[in-house]
Design a protein around this motif. Structure first.
Motif, PDB file in Angstrom:
ATOM      1  N   UNK A  11       0.830  -1.202   0.000  1.00 43.56           N
ATOM      2  CA  UNK A  11       0.000   0.000   0.000  1.00 43.56           C
ATOM      3  C   UNK A  11       0.865   1.254   0.000  1.00 43.56           C
ATOM      4  N   UNK A  12       1.890   1.275   0.846  1.00 48.68           N
ATOM      5  CA  UNK A  12       2.733   2.452   0.949  1.00 48.68           C
ATOM      6  C   UNK A  12       3.472   2.773  -0.334  1.00 48.68           C
ATOM      7  N   UNK A  13       4.059   1.756  -0.965  1.00 51.79           N
ATOM      8  CA  UNK A  13       4.807   2.005  -2.196  1.00 51.79           C
ATOM      9  C   UNK A  13       3.884   2.402  -3.338  1.00 51.79           C
ATOM     10  N   UNK A  14       2.715   1.765  -3.419  1.00 48.75           N
ATOM     11  CA  UNK A  14       1.770   2.127  -4.477  1.00 48.75           C
ATOM     12  C   UNK A  14       1.272   3.558  -4.288  1.00 48.75           C
ATOM     13  N   UNK A  15       0.973   3.915  -3.050  1.00 53.26           N
ATOM     14  CA  UNK A  15       0.510   5.279  -2.772  1.00 53.26           C
ATOM     15  C   UNK A  15       1.606   6.292  -3.081  1.00 53.26           C
ATOM     16  N   UNK A  16       2.840   5.960  -2.738  1.00 54.71           N
ATOM     17  CA  UNK A  16       3.957   6.867  -3.010  1.00 54.71           C
ATOM     18  C   UNK A  16       4.126   7.096  -4.509  1.00 54.71           C
ATOM     19  N   UNK A  17       3.976   6.039  -5.289  1.00 55.71           N
ATOM     20  CA  UNK A  17       4.105   6.167  -6.746  1.00 55.71           C
ATOM     21  C   UNK A  17       3.018   7.083  -7.299  1.00 55.71           C
ATOM     22  N   UNK A  18       1.793   6.902  -6.815  1.00 58.10           N
ATOM     23  CA  UNK A  18       0.689   7.723  -7.303  1.00 58.10           C
ATOM     24  C   UNK A  18       0.884   9.190  -6.934  1.00 58.10           C
ATOM     25  N   UNK A  19       1.212   9.433  -5.674  1.00 57.10           N
ATOM     26  CA  UNK A  19       1.320  10.808  -5.203  1.00 57.10           C
ATOM     27  C   UNK A  19       2.529  11.521  -5.789  1.00 57.10           C
ATOM     28  N   UNK A  20       3.601  10.780  -6.060  1.00 57.43           N
ATOM     29  CA  UNK A  20       4.789  11.415  -6.624  1.00 57.43           C
ATOM     30  C   UNK A  20       4.509  11.977  -8.008  1.00 57.43           C
ATOM     31  N   UNK A  21       3.555  11.383  -8.714  1.00 55.80           N
ATOM     32  CA  UNK A  21       3.202  11.884 -10.038  1.00 55.80           C
ATOM     33  C   UNK A  21       2.280  13.091  -9.954  1.00 55.80           C
ATOM     34  N   UNK A  22       1.751  13.352  -8.766  1.00 54.79           N
ATOM     35  CA  UNK A  22       0.860  14.490  -8.584  1.00 54.79           C
ATOM     36  C   UNK A  22       1.605  15.734  -8.126  1.00 54.79           C
ATOM     37  N   UNK A  23       2.929  15.715  -8.229  1.00 53.85           N
ATOM     38  CA  UNK A  23       3.771  16.850  -7.852  1.00 53.85           C
ATOM     39  C   UNK A  23       3.584  17.246  -6.386  1.00 53.85           C
ATOM     40  N   UNK A 351      -5.640   3.410  -1.504  1.00 48.71           N
ATOM     41  CA  UNK A 351      -5.071   4.622  -2.114  1.00 48.71           C
ATOM     42  C   UNK A 351      -6.160   5.636  -2.417  1.00 48.71           C
ATOM     43  N   UNK A 352      -7.300   5.169  -2.943  1.00 52.92           N
ATOM     44  CA  UNK A 352      -8.404   6.076  -3.245  1.00 52.92           C
ATOM     45  C   UNK A 352      -8.901   6.770  -1.987  1.00 52.92           C
ATOM     46  N   UNK A 353      -9.002   5.999  -0.906  1.00 54.87           N
ATOM     47  CA  UNK A 353      -9.495   6.583   0.347  1.00 54.87           C
ATOM     48  C   UNK A 353      -8.506   7.607   0.900  1.00 54.87           C
ATOM     49  N   UNK A 354      -7.228   7.287   0.827  1.00 60.05           N
ATOM     50  CA  UNK A 354      -6.225   8.223   1.316  1.00 60.05           C
ATOM     51  C   UNK A 354      -6.168   9.450   0.418  1.00 60.05           C
TER      52      UNK A 354
END
Length: 444
Positions: A11-23, A351-354
Motif C-alpha cells: 500500500x505504501x509504495x503504491x501510494x507513493x508512486x501515485x502521489x509522486x506523479x501528482x507533484x 489509495x483512493x481513500x487516502x
C-alpha cells in the motif's frame, strides 16, 4: 503539500508512486533499504531509512512540517504509535492503517483522536464495502457515487448484443443528455473518447450520469439487474469475515475454506454463514456447495491467479455475478478483459481513500478515485481560471481528459460542449493516470 508515508509495503509504495506523479512533496520512511532504493531511483520523492517509531527518524523526515502523515506498515500498533509521535512533533493530520474493524467504530474515534491518530484506514472494510456495492449494482463492473450520489460513475462491460455497441459517440444524440461517456477501456488501453470514437463489443465503458437517469443505462448496455440472495465465498479471509458481518442477513453466505482450524474460527465469527471445509478450486466441491443455484461467487483467496481462474470456472456453471480479489496490480488489466464481473484490489481502494483524505485538506480538489490506469477528481473552479472563460468546446482541452459533470448549488449536472463552468462549480474530471496535477492548473 508535504506528505510523509511510513511503510514501504504494497500500500505504501503504491501510494507513493501515485502521489509522486501528482507533484506532491513526498517522503517515504522504512527500515528496508532495498525497498526504498527502488522508489528512490524511479520516482520523484525522498526516502529516509529508519523505523517510523523513532523520533530521530521522524525529525529527519521533517515530520514537524508535514501536512499529512500516513502510517501504512503491516503492523497496526506500530502505525498508531507512529501517528501519535508524528502528531506530537507537529504533523497537521495523521492516518493509520489498521487491521481491526473495532478501531473504526464511531464510539472509539474520540480515543484515537486524543492520542494523535486523526483517522484510520481498514482496507478489509473498504473491500467489503466494494463487494456489497458490486452485489447491489450487479450489472456494473464499477460503481462510484460522487457528492452524495448527485453524480454517479459506472463502468460496464458491453457484449455484442448491447444496443450501444457499434455506435459512434456523435450518434448518441438526445441520449447524451442522460449520460456522458467518460472513458473506454479497450483491451489494455484506456481511451478518453471523442465524437468520432465508436463503442465496440468487449469495451468497458465508463459513464457519468445522475441518479434519475442511471437506470436508463441498463437496457442500453444490454444488462439486467439481478436480485442476489445466495452468495458463495472462496476463502475465509478477513475480507470474508468483514463482509459477512456487514451484510447481516441480507444474503445467504457459504464460505469455502480449505484450512480446518480457520473454519472453526469462521463458524464463531460468522454464525449466520455456512462454513464448508474444502477447496473451492475443485469443481466437485463447487457442485456439492450448490454453485448452480447460487446468485454470486466471490473469490477472496490469497492467490490472485486462483481467484481469477475460479471465477471463470463458476461462470461456466451459470453464475451471473463474480467478484475476484486481484492483489497483483499487473494482473488487473488482464482480469478486467476476461469474463469476470468485478475486480477487487485493496491497494487501489486504500489509495483512493487516502487520496480523498489528502485532497480534503485542499479545498480546490475534494475527491479523487484511483482506478487501475485512470483517475476521477472533483475539482473546484476558481474565479478567473481558464476553465471558466468559455464553453467547454472552445477550451481546446487535452485529449487525455474529459469533463464529465459538475455540482452547482448542491445539484449534479452532466457537462456538454456548450456548458460554461462558473467559479465555485465542483467539476468532475476523468483523466488518464498521473495527469491530475496538469488538469488542476486549468482550475486555479
Amino acid at each position: 503539500m508535504k506528505i510523509i508515508i511510513a511503510g514501504c509495503g504494497d500500500v505504501g509504495s503504491h501510494l507513493a508512486k501515485l502521489l509522486s506523479r501528482e507533484e506532491q512533496d513526498i517522503t517515504v520512511i522504512d527500515d528496508d533499504f532495498t525497498k526504498l532504493a527502488v522508489l528512490d531511483s524511479n520516482y520523484n520523492l525522498l526516502t529516509v531509512e529508519g523505523r517510523p517509531t523513532s523520533f530521530v527518524t521522524l525529525r529527519q523526515a521533517g515530520v514537524e512540517h508535514c501536512d499529512l502523515f500516513i502510517a501504512v506498515t503491516p503492523f497496526e500498533t506500530r502505525n498508531i504509535v507512529a501517528c501519535a509521535m508524528a502528531k506530537s512533533l507537529g504533523a497537521a493530520k495523521t492516518v493509520a492503517r489498521v487491521d481491526n474493524y473495532e478501531f473504526k467504530a464511531p464510539d472509539n474515534r474520540l480515543f484515537f483522536t486524543s492520542i494523535g491518530t486523526d483517522d484510520v484506514i481498514y482496507p478489509e472494510y473498504l473491500a467489503s464495502m466494494e463487494i456489497l456495492t458490486a452485489l447491489h449494482h450487479n450489472w456494473t463492473r464499477h460503481w462510484f457515487e460522487l457528492h452524495d450520489g448527485e453524480l454517479i460513475l459506472v463502468g460496464v462491460k458491453l457484449r455484442e448484443d448491447a444496443p450501444l455497441v457499434g455506435k459512434f459517440l456523435r450518434e448518441l444524440g438526445p441520449m447524451a443528455r442522460q449520460f456522458h461517456v467518460n472513458a473506454i477501456k479497450r483491451h489494455h488501453e484506456t481511451i478518453i473518447p471523442g465524437g468520432d470514437d465508436r463503442i465496440l463489443a468487449g469495451d468497458i465503458v465508463y459513464f457519468m450520469t445522475t441518479r434519475e437517469h442511471v437506470d436508463t443505462l441498463i437496457p442500453l448496455c444490454g444488462k439486467t439487474q439481478k436480485h442476489i440472495r445466495d452468495v458463495i465465498i472462496m476463502g475465509g479471509s478477513r475480507i470474508a469475515i468483514q463482509l459477512c458481518r456487514m451484510a447481516g442477513k441480507e444474503f445467504r453466505f457459504k464460505v469455502i475454506e480449505p484450512d480446518r482450524e480457520l473454519c472453526v474460527k469462521l463458524s464463531e465469527k460468522c454464525p449466520d454463514a455456512l462454513i464448508i471445509n474444502a477447496d473451492a478450486r475443485d469443481t466437485d466441491t463447487l457442485r456439492e456447495a450448490g454453485i448452480s443455484d447460487a446468485d454470486a461467487f466471490v473469490a477472496l483467496s490469497d492467490s490472485s491467479e486462483a481467484n481469477i481462474l475460479t471465477c471463470l470456472t463458476t461462470k461456466e456453471f451459470g453464475i451471473k455475478k463474480t467478484v475476484a480479489e486481484v492483489e497483483n496490480l499487473q494482473f488487473i488489466s488482464e482480469a478486467e478483459s476476461l469474463n469476470i464481473g468485478t475486480v477487487l484490489n485493496k491497494k487501489l481502494l486504500a489509495s483512493s481513500r487516502i487520496f480523498q483524505m489528502l485532497l480534503d485538506r485542499d479545498t480546490s480538489t475534494s475527491k479523487c478515485l484511483a482506478l487501475a490506469d485512470a483517475e476521477v477528481a472533483e475539482i473546484v473552479a476558481h474565479e478567473g481560471s481558464k476553465i471558466t472563460r468559455a464553453p467547454i468546446r472552445e477550451l481546446r482541452l487535452s485529449h487525455f481528459m474529459t469533463i464529465a459533470g459538475f455540482i452547482r448549488d448542491g445539484r449534479g449536472y452532466l457537462a456538454g460542449g456548450n456548458t460554461q463552468l462558473q467559479a465555485g462549480d465542483r467539476v468532475v474530471v476523468f483523466t488518464l493516470d498521473g495527469l491530475i496535477h496538469k488538469v488542476e492548473k486549468l482550475f486555479s
